[in-house]
Design a protein around this motif. Structure first.
Motif, PDB file in Angstrom:
ATOM      1  N   GLY A 128       0.817  -1.216   0.000  1.00 52.11           N
ATOM      2  CA  GLY A 128       0.000   0.000   0.000  1.00 52.11           C
ATOM      3  C   GLY A 128       0.843   1.254   0.000  1.00 52.11           C
ATOM      4  N   SER A 158      -0.471   6.162  -1.446  1.00 43.22           N
ATOM      5  CA  SER A 158      -1.619   6.579  -0.644  1.00 43.22           C
ATOM      6  C   SER A 158      -2.439   7.626  -1.391  1.00 43.22           C
ATOM      7  CB  SER A 158      -1.149   7.142   0.700  1.00 43.22           C
ATOM      8  OG  SER A 158      -0.281   8.244   0.511  1.00 43.22           O
ATOM      9  N   ASP A 180      -8.004   5.140   1.177  1.00 43.31           N
ATOM     10  CA  ASP A 180      -6.781   5.794   1.638  1.00 43.31           C
ATOM     11  C   ASP A 180      -5.533   5.275   0.939  1.00 43.31           C
ATOM     12  OD1 ASP A 180      -6.854   3.309   2.751  1.00 43.31           O
ATOM     13  OD2 ASP A 180      -6.563   3.948   4.816  1.00 43.31           O
ATOM     14  N   LYS A 181      -5.659   4.168   0.218  1.00 42.14           N
ATOM     15  CA  LYS A 181      -4.542   3.624  -0.564  1.00 42.14           C
ATOM     16  C   LYS A 181      -5.055   3.236  -1.942  1.00 42.14           C
ATOM     17  CE  LYS A 181      -1.859   1.862   3.348  1.00 42.14           C
ATOM     18  NZ  LYS A 181      -2.695   2.478   4.377  1.00 42.14           N
TER      19      LYS A 181
END
Length: 415
Positions: free
Chosen positions: A358, A361, A370-371
């Protein structure tokens, strides 16, 4: 062995002419194909990841199809509908329908000593599927909701918890206003979730369907609606059509009009945005294929010009234009193949890196995650490889006809 393939292999494997112009041209053409394929793989993986992640989030709170009071579906508040066991079984028997879940919504206010927040309380029962909610939990647990008694347990979003400064285990009062009547309930926060989707995180919390019905003053067989899951999402519209034929323009036993909406109809702005991503993907794919194609065309022309004397010699020995053209097309295929191999390594490597770490971002307020979500779809990647190879070879066919204009006698004097 095929003569064209044999000569092409000898030319491609010849490492004694590294100082010639063709060597850097071959490298540039290989890099062009590799970068083009890598960008296409990453783009397709991101779009598939976005579409499936956002779709699953929306479905997690709304499911595929909703059956409810026609007035409720038109946005005129939350009106009751009577869905008894007989009607629910009838809906479950519709072709394409899987699981069904009843729910009840009641509007209220959560209040602490320092702040308050208006919110929708969604009442659900013990059979309600909570797999998605489990995946979104940031703290606590998803309690066992009841349809026969009140547990006074509450699951709220992280946004609500932050605004009201609540943690798992805290007690909080909720107030419900019905005309001139105000009802109060004291709940215990059992879980906190976060979906990064404002329409859910800002306005929704979960309680028992028994409590929600009691607050609305409804009977146990009444509810706001019934959520339906489909057995195959690719046949959503077909299943929705079956549901509409069975439900729409009918009435429950209390005379309330029934209607149904699909997830696409309930959240059109989200799915319209996701559909726009498909257009962006096609634009990027076309651009990357054009880059790879033009790189290969320029590279092939330079290679042909550099091999003019060889072409003349072959023609003088009786080789026809078709064999020579096929030789250079095979040569180009080797370049494209190497580029595809490198492109696959780069593209799949980046996708796997993002899936497991991840590292890229995003701002969840704009992208709902958020990722950057990526999804590795091997059949699509294989299709991209085949399409890139075929398109690049096809665009090289016309430039290869330049070989027919090379005269053996003149080629011997070509410098």
């Amino acid at each position: 062995m095929n003569l064209s393939l044999f000569i092409a292999k000898r030319i491609y494997n010849n490492q004694g002419d590294k100082q010639k112009v063709s060597r850097p041209v071959i490298s540039i053409a290989t890099i062009g194909v590799a970068i083009g394929l890598a960008v296409m793989i990453i783009t397709v993986s991101v779009v598939f990841g976005f579409k499936h992640t956002i779709r699953d989030k929306v479905i997690g709170f709304s499911n595929h199809i909703q059956v409810a009071n026609f007035l409720t579906l038109q946005g005129a508040g939350h009106h009751p509908v009577c869905i008894d066991d007989s009607l629910e079984q009838s809906i479950s028997a519709i072709e394409g329908v899987g699981k069904t879940d009843r729910y009840t919504v009641v509007q209220g206010i959560l209040k602490t000593d320092g702040d308050f927040k208006g919110i929708s309380f969604k009442g659900i029962g013990p059979q309600y599927r909570t797999e998605f909610l489990q995946s979104c939990l940031t703290d606590g647990v998803i309690t066992q909701f009841s349809d026969s008694s009140s547990t006074n347990q509450l699951v709220i979003s992280q946004n609500t918890a932050d605004k009201l400064h609540l943690n798992v285990g805290d007690k909080v009062f909720a107030y419900f206003v019905f005309n001139d009547d105000v009802r109060a309930r004291r709940f215990t926060v059992k879980g906190i979730f976060q979906t990064n989707m404002a329409q859910f995180d800002e306005s929704l919390c979960l309680i028992d369907i028994y409590t929600a019905n009691r607050l609305n003053g409804w009977n146990h067989d009444q509810c706001t609606g019934l959520e339906l899951s489909v057995t195959d999402f690719t046949h959503l519209e077909e299943t929705a059509s079956n549901v509409r034929a069975k439900i729409n323009r009918t009435f429950d036993k209390d005379g309330n009009p029934l209607g149904s909406l699909t997830i696409h109809e309930m959240h059109p702005q989200i799915f319209t945005w996701l559909d726009l991503l498909d257009l962006n993907v096609w634009i990027i794919l076309v651009l990357m294929v054009c880059v790879a194609g033009f790189t290969m065309i320029s590279g092939l022309l330079i290679i042909i010009l550099e091999r003019v004397q060889m072409i003349g010699t072959l023609k003088a020995l009786g080789t026809d234009n078709t064999v020579i053209r096929h030789t250079f097309l095979w040569f180009a295929t080797f370049i494209i193949g190497r580029g595809l191999l490198i492109g696959n390594i780069i593209g799949i490597g980046v996708v796997l890196l993002q899936i497991h770490t991840g590292i890229i971002s995003l701002d969840p307020t704009n992208y709902y995650v958020d990722k950057a979500p990526m999804e590795l779809n091997l059949p699509v990647i294989l299709l991209l490889n085949i399409a890139t190879l075929l398109i690049c070879i096809l665009v090289l066919i016309l430039p290869s006809y330049m070989i027919s204009r090379i005269h053996p006698a003149k080629s011997m004097r070509y410098e």
